[in-house]
Design a protein around this motif. Structure first.
Motif, mmCIF file in Angstrom:
data_model
loop_
_atom_site.group_PDB
_atom_site.id
_atom_site.type_symbol
_atom_site.label_atom_id
_atom_site.label_comp_id
_atom_site.label_asym_id
_atom_site.label_seq_id
_atom_site.Cartn_x
_atom_site.Cartn_y
_atom_site.Cartn_z
ATOM 1 N N SER A 14 16.382 0.100 0.763
ATOM 2 C CA SER A 14 15.712 1.460 1.751
ATOM 3 C C SER A 14 14.335 1.224 1.571
ATOM 4 O O SER A 14 13.829 0.859 2.237
ATOM 5 C CB SER A 14 16.098 2.105 1.721
ATOM 6 N N ALA A 15 13.714 0.935 0.339
ATOM 7 C CA ALA A 15 12.165 1.303 -0.191
ATOM 8 C C ALA A 15 11.719 0.072 -0.149
ATOM 9 O O ALA A 15 10.044 0.560 0.815
ATOM 10 C CB ALA A 15 12.187 2.042 -1.757
ATOM 11 N N TRP A 16 12.549 -0.761 -0.148
ATOM 12 C CA TRP A 16 11.695 -2.063 0.406
ATOM 13 C C TRP A 16 11.514 -2.122 1.787
ATOM 14 O O TRP A 16 10.247 -2.431 2.053
ATOM 15 C CB TRP A 16 11.683 -3.391 -0.668
ATOM 16 N N MET A 17 12.252 -1.900 2.464
ATOM 17 C CA MET A 17 11.916 -1.958 4.053
ATOM 18 C C MET A 17 11.402 -1.176 4.412
ATOM 19 O O MET A 17 10.220 -1.209 4.836
ATOM 20 C CB MET A 17 12.994 -2.160 4.418
ATOM 21 N N ASN A 18 11.368 0.027 3.894
ATOM 22 C CA ASN A 18 10.127 1.671 4.441
ATOM 23 C C ASN A 18 9.022 0.921 3.666
ATOM 24 O O ASN A 18 8.008 0.923 4.849
ATOM 25 C CB ASN A 18 11.132 2.609 3.802
ATOM 26 N N GLY A 19 8.390 0.220 3.057
ATOM 27 C CA GLY A 19 7.104 -0.163 2.405
ATOM 28 C C GLY A 19 6.949 -1.073 3.127
ATOM 29 O O GLY A 19 5.596 -1.100 3.754
#
Lengths: 406, 228
Positions: free
Chosen positions: A34-39
């Motif tokens: 999620s953090a990767w996509m969000n980033g």
């Protein structure tokens, strides 16, 4: 009851550890991806703000419809001065926007010509930071007819620093005109399709060739203190400047707004899948626990432990397991997100493909703090839900039969 | 305290042929009894004990403890009734394995919301009385079978029950542990007038019992009150 529930978790250390590991790794996977996509999404959004559109734009209402060169904003200097002094606005700049052709001896291409005021442009946009020292600068001197183009366009046109590029476009009177410009800077953003389409020249050069009157421009772009206030700011300013059309970034680039919502939905979906899988894992484990402790549960019922208390005890056990797993998973997630959020995830091997769709080759995972709290609450809820069925199974035990079981 | 068992029957229908585990038993127990229900395996001892203890529901007849008809109590009231009136000692000790001896005894008082200080005092006194004053912090797996069963007796007494039902309490114990346990229970019966009802086929328990009720095929075939 709490004591029994807590200690019971550690009766079968291996089984509990497996469940805790499953919860922790599930959360790590979910939160990190999620953090990767969000980033990636946030990088895309921030790059769009920083290089392409700013936060709020003002146009002549007619310009937005057909980019008519004559549809300019009047009294731009006065407006810029007033806007620059408005609370919540960090900086403002004006631009002349034209469509035209860029040509070298080798090739010509359709481009969007952006006339800028270099000093204020640098306060609103960060494009100047995307020109490395070997690739010139962003109008660092007063040379006339200077042009900044992208690396991608330079490649297409076979141009380099100091190359001559002829721009052809429609002037203020509707006549086709043109001028030769010398390349003084070559930039590169993470969005190669956008790069190929945009060239930058100074407003003063464009006014001279294009005959756009002084104190008129096609566009005023605002950089705000907080981009989330853009819609509110646009609405506020619209009342003050009824002669222009004011749009926030979500209206200018609906894709960005969509992407922001899409990422939320994707993250939600991810978490539902992960928590669902965890839930079934927990149900399975707790059913085994109930089965293994049938005699003990029967004894507890026999000596006077109410069904409500047995239900709560099973539930507490499940919640403890879920909380330990969630705690470990969140710590691991925080550490890994903090680490890769600093050093980035390097996808240089597929950089071309990434840039073709507007994403950088190095992405920096990031997750807002409130997401961790949300996840903790969701894990507790999953634990509670997952414990209901095993707890109900326990309540159905008949004490006399349960005590006799082996 | 009085227990009246009236025309109690329990019939199982697990096969096509009904099995009468308990078949029309009438019995009465008064306070201070030290009674053993004996008989061969399958004669209905445990079924009768379960119904006296409210763990099982009779097919017909009833058990009345101090005027309360147990089969008429709701599920929650029955649990509360067991908690406040009956102490259980099981064949397999059935202590809570994750709790120490002290915590096992305290547990039943916690269910009754005892004051912490009183609870601690009573727990220590009970464990002392069963000879386990030195073992209060030991977990069940650190105790011998006899010691575990003594903790179970202390736990059964913790809630100040009206009577104690002990189902084959010595079945898993050696003779030394059996004698120690029986001495403790005899002492409690003698000094505190605590009522004990055993289901057993252990001759040593029968020898100590003041009253021996013999069952066969779900019926009482003899009820002998011994002269002390």
């Amino acid at each position: 009851m709490t004591k029994i529930a807590w200690r019971s978790i550690w009766r079968s250390k291996l089984r509990s550890s497996v469940v805790i590991f499953a919860i922790a790794s599930g959360l790590l996977g979910g939160l990190f991806s999620s953090a990767w996509m969000n980033g990636m999404a946030m990088q895309r959004v921030n790059n769009t703000f920083a290089f392409e559109i700013g936060h709020v734009q003002l146009h002549n209402p007619g310009f937005s419809e057909n980019t008519d060169v004559k549809k300019t904003i009047l009294d731009t200097r006065k407006k810029i001065l007033s806007l620059s002094n408005t609370d919540g606005i960090k900086a403002a700049t004006e631009r002349i926007r034209l469509s035209g052709m860029a040509a070298t001896a080798n090739k010509n291409m359709g481009v969007n010509i952006v006339g800028v005021e270099p000093d204020t442009e640098k306060k609103v946009f960060e494009l100047y930071q995307r020109i490395d020292s070997a690739s010139g600068g962003f109008f660092e001197n007063d040379k006339k007819n200077a042009i900044v183009i992208s690396k991608a366009l330079a490649k297409e046109l076979n141009a380099k620093l100091k190359s001559k590029i002829v721009l052809t476009f429609q002037d203020f009177n509707g006549e086709i005109t043109g001028a030769a410009f010398k390349v003084v800077g070559i930039y590169k953003t993470d969005n190669s399709p956008w790069d190929k389409l945009h060239v930058f020249v100074k407003n003063e050069d464009l006014r001279r060739v294009c005959e756009v009157p002084a104190d008129q421009s096609h566009e005023i772009v605002l950089l705000l203190d907080d981009y989330e206030q853009a819609a509110f700011m646009a609405q506020e300013l619209q009342g003050q400047y009824p002669d222009v059309k004011i749009e926030d970034w979500a209206e200018i680039s609906p894709y960005l707004s969509l992407m922001s919502g899409y990422m939320d939905t994707m993250m939600g979906l991810f978490m539902v899948i992960i928590l669902g899988a965890l839930g079934f894992g927990i149900v399975n484990t707790m059913l085994m626990v109930v089965l293994e402790r049938t005699r003990e549960l029967g004894m507890l019922m026999a000596i006077g432990m109410t069904k409500k208390r047995i239900f709560i005890m099973i539930m507490l056990e499940t919640i403890f397991l879920a909380l330990i797993g969630a705690f470990i998973g969140e710590i691991l997630s925080m550490l890994s997100i903090a680490h890769f959020g600093t050093v980035g995830i390097d996808l240089s091997s597929v950089a071309e493909g990434m840039e073709a769709v507007g994403y950088g080759a190095i992405t920096y995972p990031m997750l807002e703090g409130y997401r961790y709290i949300q996840i903790t609450i969701l894990v507790i809820l999953t634990g509670i839900l997952a414990s209901v069925y095993p707890a109900l199974k326990a309540l159905k035990l008949h004490p006399a039969e349960a005590i006799r079981s082996t | 305290m009085s227990i009246h068992v009236n025309k109690l029957t329990k019939t199982y229908h697990e096969t096509e042929i009904p099995v009468h585990a308990v078949n029309g038993i009438d019995l009465s127990f008064e306070k201070g009894e030290f009674a053993a229900i004996v008989g061969p395996s399958g004669c209905g001892k445990t079924t009768l004990m379960n119904m006296i203890g409210g763990l099982d529901v009779p097919t017909s007849g009833n058990v009345v403890v101090d005027g309360s008809v147990m089969s008429e109590l709701s599920s929650n009231k029955l649990i509360d009734f067991r908690l406040r009136n009956i102490g259980f000692v099981f064949q397999a000790y059935n202590l809570i394995p994750v709790l120490s001896a002290k915590e096992n005894v305290e547990f039943i008082m916690q269910l009754q919301n005892w004051n912490k200080k009183e609870m601690e005092n009573r727990t220590l006194a009970l464990l002392e009385s069963v000879g386990l004053g030195e073992k209060i912090n030991s977990k069940p797996n650190q105790l011998s079978g006899g010691q575990q069963q003594r903790v179970a007796v202390a736990r059964a007494l913790a809630s100040k029950p009206k009577f104690i039902l002990a189902d084959e309490p010595t079945a898993n114990l050696d003779s030394i542990a059996t004698n120690q346990l029986l001495e403790i229970m005899e002492k409690l019966n003698r000094e505190e007038n605590m009522t004990f009802i055993f289901a057993t086929h252990d001759q040593r328990v029968m020898d100590k019992a003041k009253r021996v009720i013999t069952l066969d095929d779900g019926k009482v075939i003899s009820d002998v009150l011994k002269n002390q």
